[in-house]
Enzyme design. Sequence first.
Site, short mmCIF file in Angstrom:
data_model
loop_
_atom_site.label_atom_id
_atom_site.label_comp_id
_atom_site.label_asym_id
_atom_site.label_seq_id
_atom_site.Cartn_x
_atom_site.Cartn_y
_atom_site.Cartn_z
N GLU A 122 -3.16 -11.47 -35.76
CA GLU A 122 -3.00 -10.55 -34.62
C GLU A 122 -2.22 -9.29 -35.00
OE1 GLU A 122 -4.80 -11.12 -32.23
OE2 GLU A 122 -4.94 -13.26 -31.82
N HIS A 155 -5.44 -17.49 -22.69
CA HIS A 155 -4.96 -17.51 -24.08
C HIS A 155 -3.43 -17.56 -24.15
CE1 HIS A 155 -5.37 -15.98 -28.47
NE2 HIS A 155 -4.11 -16.35 -28.24
N HIS A 157 1.83 -18.96 -26.49
CA HIS A 157 0.92 -19.65 -25.57
C HIS A 157 1.73 -20.51 -24.61
CE1 HIS A 157 -2.02 -19.64 -29.30
NE2 HIS A 157 -1.86 -18.42 -28.80
N GLU A 161 14.93 -13.82 -9.35
CA GLU A 161 15.29 -12.99 -10.51
C GLU A 161 14.12 -12.18 -11.10
OE1 GLU A 161 18.64 -13.70 -12.71
OE2 GLU A 161 19.02 -13.53 -10.57
N HIS A 184 4.11 -12.82 -29.40
CA HIS A 184 2.96 -13.44 -28.75
C HIS A 184 3.11 -14.95 -28.80
CE1 HIS A 184 -1.08 -14.67 -27.79
NE2 HIS A 184 -1.28 -15.18 -28.99
O1 2HA Z 1 -1.80 -16.67 -34.57
O2 2HA Z 1 -1.90 -17.19 -31.54
O3 2HA Z 1 -3.79 -15.41 -31.06
C1 2HA Z 1 -2.48 -17.53 -33.77
C2 2HA Z 1 -2.68 -16.97 -32.43
C3 2HA Z 1 -3.85 -16.11 -32.25
ZN ZN Z 2 -2.61 -16.66 -29.57
#
Ligand code: 2HA
Ligand code: ZN
Length: 271
Positions: free
Chosen positions: A116, A210, A141, A169, A139
């Site tokens: 990414e 995602h 999940h 908050e 980033h």
């Molecule tokens: O790096 O999260 O979006 C793995 C991920 C791809």
């Molecule tokens: Zn990801």
Amino acid sequence: MKDIFTAPFVKEMRKTTANMYRLGWDERNGGNISCLLDEAEAGEYLDLNKVIRTIPLGFDAAPIAGRMFIVTGAGKYFKNVDADPETNLGIVRIASDGKSAGLLWGYRDGGNLTSEFPTHLMSHMARLSADPANRVIMHCHPTCTLAMSHVHELDEKTFTHTLWEMCTECIMVFPDGIGVLPWMLCGTNSIGEATAEKMKDFRLVVWGMHGIYGAGKTMDETFGLIETVEKAAQIYMLTAHLPRINTINDGQLAELAEFLGVKYRRDFLNL
Ligand code: 2HA
Ligand code: ZN
């Protein structure tokens, strides 16, 4: 030269990836972090003229040529960063033509920058234009945020509004709201461009089905943004199927934002 393993930016990456893994936000190779480094500080730990190898970028990073980043590696697990930072992390400097990155440390097993990286660099460029103090793109999940993206409409006004309503908050922590993208193919320049476009206005961008991207001046600020969204999404997922008896109404949200003096997306309320 000081020992790189004692560098605050390496310690911070180890600590943060371990924290995120334990929160269940980064299963397997999920998630990636990049942090802009101060060249003088990095120079205390590394010979900045010694390039181990050159990594092609596949997009134009000329606006941030010369900048240095510490970045998680492609296919690497957050679970493993703390035990072996030199394999799972890398430090790169963007070449003067913006077409490649010079590896200065890390990716010891021949590894590469996170898949990414286009989204990361394009988001850094967008956030640096909005706020020159930006340093971190993160980033992950997070479970409830991801769950919410399956059952809530993917519209940034209503998504932000729902989260603001969940915890008092929220409007204080992310008064600028959340950008939302539909499901898109990840690891591509296109999702990078779409994310960076959102990052001109938002420090948080949800990727439908995602995960989420956060941006901030420090690791703590960025982590805190995502943590607050995830907490609110958890409240949403715990209550969305139950009758709603009480809520924080829009007048109260506006009252709160104005009391705190934060610049908020008033157009995201229905006043
Ligand atoms: O790096 O999260 O979006 C793995 C991920 C791809
Ligand atoms: Zn990801």
